[in-house]
Write an enzyme that holds these catalytic residues in place. Structure first.
Site, PDB file in Angstrom:
ATOM      1  N   LYS A 125       0.804  -1.222   0.000  1.00 12.26           N
ATOM      2  CA  LYS A 125       0.000   0.000   0.000  1.00 12.26           C
ATOM      3  C   LYS A 125       0.842   1.281   0.000  1.00 12.26           C
ATOM      4  O   LYS A 125       0.385   2.315  -0.489  1.00 12.26           O
ATOM      5  CB  LYS A 125      -0.909   0.023   1.234  1.00 12.26           C
ATOM      6  CG  LYS A 125      -1.903  -1.106   1.297  1.00 12.26           C
ATOM      7  CD  LYS A 125      -2.683  -1.098   2.591  1.00 12.26           C
ATOM      8  CE  LYS A 125      -1.828  -1.469   3.788  1.00 12.26           C
ATOM      9  NZ  LYS A 125      -1.388  -2.869   3.780  1.00 12.26           N
ATOM     10  N   GLU A 149      -4.645  -5.581  -6.823  1.00 12.09           N
ATOM     11  CA  GLU A 149      -5.882  -6.000  -6.155  1.00 12.09           C
ATOM     12  C   GLU A 149      -5.659  -6.316  -4.682  1.00 12.09           C
ATOM     13  O   GLU A 149      -6.479  -5.983  -3.826  1.00 12.09           O
ATOM     14  CB  GLU A 149      -6.465  -7.225  -6.869  1.00 12.09           C
ATOM     15  CG  GLU A 149      -7.740  -7.769  -6.241  1.00 12.09           C
ATOM     16  CD  GLU A 149      -8.923  -6.829  -6.350  1.00 12.09           C
ATOM     17  OE1 GLU A 149      -9.517  -6.499  -5.302  1.00 12.09           O
ATOM     18  OE2 GLU A 149      -9.241  -6.412  -7.480  1.00 12.09           O
ATOM     19  N   GLY A 154      -7.307  -7.444   0.991  1.00  8.78           N
ATOM     20  CA  GLY A 154      -6.840  -8.829   0.922  1.00  8.78           C
ATOM     21  C   GLY A 154      -7.583  -9.621  -0.136  1.00  8.78           C
ATOM     22  O   GLY A 154      -7.467  -9.350  -1.339  1.00  8.78           O
ATOM     23  N   GLU A 210      -0.532  -6.217  15.103  1.00  5.88           N
ATOM     24  CA  GLU A 210       0.922  -6.135  15.131  1.00  5.88           C
ATOM     25  C   GLU A 210       1.417  -5.761  16.535  1.00  5.88           C
ATOM     26  O   GLU A 210       0.667  -5.210  17.350  1.00  5.88           O
ATOM     27  CB  GLU A 210       1.405  -5.075  14.141  1.00  5.88           C
ATOM     28  CG  GLU A 210       1.027  -5.330  12.696  1.00  5.88           C
ATOM     29  CD  GLU A 210       1.839  -6.440  12.062  1.00  5.88           C
ATOM     30  OE1 GLU A 210       2.860  -6.852  12.644  1.00  5.88           O
ATOM     31  OE2 GLU A 210       1.436  -6.909  10.983  1.00  5.88           O
ATOM     32  N   LYS A 225      -5.765   2.605   1.929  1.00 12.68           N
ATOM     33  CA  LYS A 225      -6.670   1.895   1.012  1.00 12.68           C
ATOM     34  C   LYS A 225      -7.688   2.847   0.394  1.00 12.68           C
ATOM     35  O   LYS A 225      -8.054   2.696  -0.785  1.00 12.68           O
ATOM     36  CB  LYS A 225      -7.348   0.756   1.765  1.00 12.68           C
ATOM     37  CG  LYS A 225      -6.360  -0.322   2.213  1.00 12.68           C
ATOM     38  CD  LYS A 225      -6.965  -1.302   3.192  1.00 12.68           C
ATOM     39  CE  LYS A 225      -5.914  -2.300   3.670  1.00 12.68           C
ATOM     40  NZ  LYS A 225      -6.419  -3.217   4.715  1.00 12.68           N
ATOM     41  N   GLY A 317      -4.535 -12.466   5.722  1.00 11.82           N
ATOM     42  CA  GLY A 317      -4.234 -13.895   5.632  1.00 11.82           C
ATOM     43  C   GLY A 317      -3.268 -14.158   4.502  1.00 11.82           C
ATOM     44  O   GLY A 317      -3.364 -13.541   3.430  1.00 11.82           O
TER      45      GLY A 317
END
Length: 337
Positions: A125, A149, A154, A210, A225, A317
């Site tokens: 990103k 994409e 995700g 995180e 995003k 994921g």
């Protein structure tokens, strides 16, 4: 198709795993034979023009922690820009860690590949949020494909969905939950009545948040995003500094309980439109499409012809994000053929 993977963390490993899993399927359905000819991490690289073994790549990284220890073809100390010069390839998969300060080294990797006439797929990103127009112009100038994409949501299909499935529509705005970590935290707080601090600690222990959760909980990840969606889908030439951002760290269990009594939930919502670029906690109805739990992402695209169209998917994921990268690789293969 000869592929270089720069970055071999969770997403890079996911790409290798999916290629290993789907090799026969890709060959039979698309006549696509993807070969990973180079992989690079912080330790160095592994390079072989006939293709590296995906399972051995995964075993090397998991067992030894360094891709440069790949048997026979590992090269300790080789950096990513050297890798791009070292071997012939068709497509760069750039999945190094995101940097939102200057977008490096990803930006340099992408530009070098495109100026060399190579197609690029990325989940990163940072450079998209900071330098989208520069990268898009570079791709156009060099007549290469630039796909991303996986950078938004995700496995949730939104960019290609907007450009292809809604190709005849004018998309007026995009509104949604674009960060799985914050959605998990807010969902748990609503269900358990737990505090923000307690729930964040639990999410960190589970690996959902995180160790330094700043970008997620303060809305920066979702803002990146929003910038990508605004540029790619709405054709708005904006960058990260144009987004108004408020995170969830000040949300209390009391405010969530009060909202529930009114049939409402608090969610971190991102909005992109010609009149608004914003990420902030907002109230949504418990029966709305935005009442998703866990790490799910959801986004609604408001259009002139199809009214509102909503997509939902896992926002994180390894394999899930890799599925979006493989989709982009297939799209490039189809166009090149």
């Amino acid at each position: 198709m000869k592929i270089i993977i720069l970055g071999f963390g969770a997403v890079g490993q996911g790409v290798a795993r999916v290629i290993s899993m789907k090799k026969d399927y890709l060959r039979s359905k698309y006549n696509l034979n993807p070969k990973i000819v180079a992989v690079c991490d912080r330790s160095g690289a592994a390079i072989h023009e006939d293709g590296l073994d995906e399972e051995l790549l995964l075993e090397t990284k998991t067992g030894k922690g360094k891709i440069s220890l790949y048997p026979e073809y590992g090269i300790p100390g080789m950096d990513s820009l050297q890798v791009l010069d070292e071997i012939e390839y068709d497509c760069l998969v750039e999945v190094t860690p995101t940097d939102i300060d200057d977008g490096e080294p990803t930006r340099s990797h992408i530009i070098k590949a495109m100026e060399g006439g190579k197609d690029v797929v990325t989940s990163n990103k940072g450079p998209l949020a900071l330098s989208f127009q520069e990268l898009a112009d570079c791709a156009k100038t060099n007549n290469v494909e630039f796909k991303f994409e996986a950078s938004v949501g995700g496995a949730m299909p939104i960019l290609n969905f907007a450009h292809e499935n809604l190709a005849g529509c004018h998309i007026e705005s995009i509104y949604g939950i674009l960060n799985g970590t914050t959605n998990y935290i807010l969902s748990r707080m609503a269900n358990e009545g737990s505090s923000y601090e307690q729930t964040l600690k639990e999410a960190q222990e589970m690996g959902i948040a995180e160790t330094d959760p700043y970008q997620d909980v303060e809305g920066v990840d979702a803002a990146c995003k929003i910038v990508i969606l605004a540029n790619s889908v709405l054709n708005l030439p904006v960058t990260l500094k144009d987004v108004e951002v408020e995170g969830i760290s000040r949300i209390t269990s009391e405010s969530i309980a009060l909202a529930k009594k009114e049939g409402l939930l608090i969610k971190l919502i991102g909005e992109a439109s010609p009149n608004a670029l914003e990420v902030s906690p907002r109230l949504v109805s418990q029966g709305s499409p935005f009442a998703v739990e866990g790490t799910l992402n959801v986004a609604t695209l408001k259009t002139d012809l199809a009214d509102e169209v909503t997509v939902v998917g896992k926002g994180a994921g390894s394999v899930e994000t890799a599925s979006a990268i493989i989709s982009d690789i297939i799209s490039i293969w189809k166009r090149r053929r």
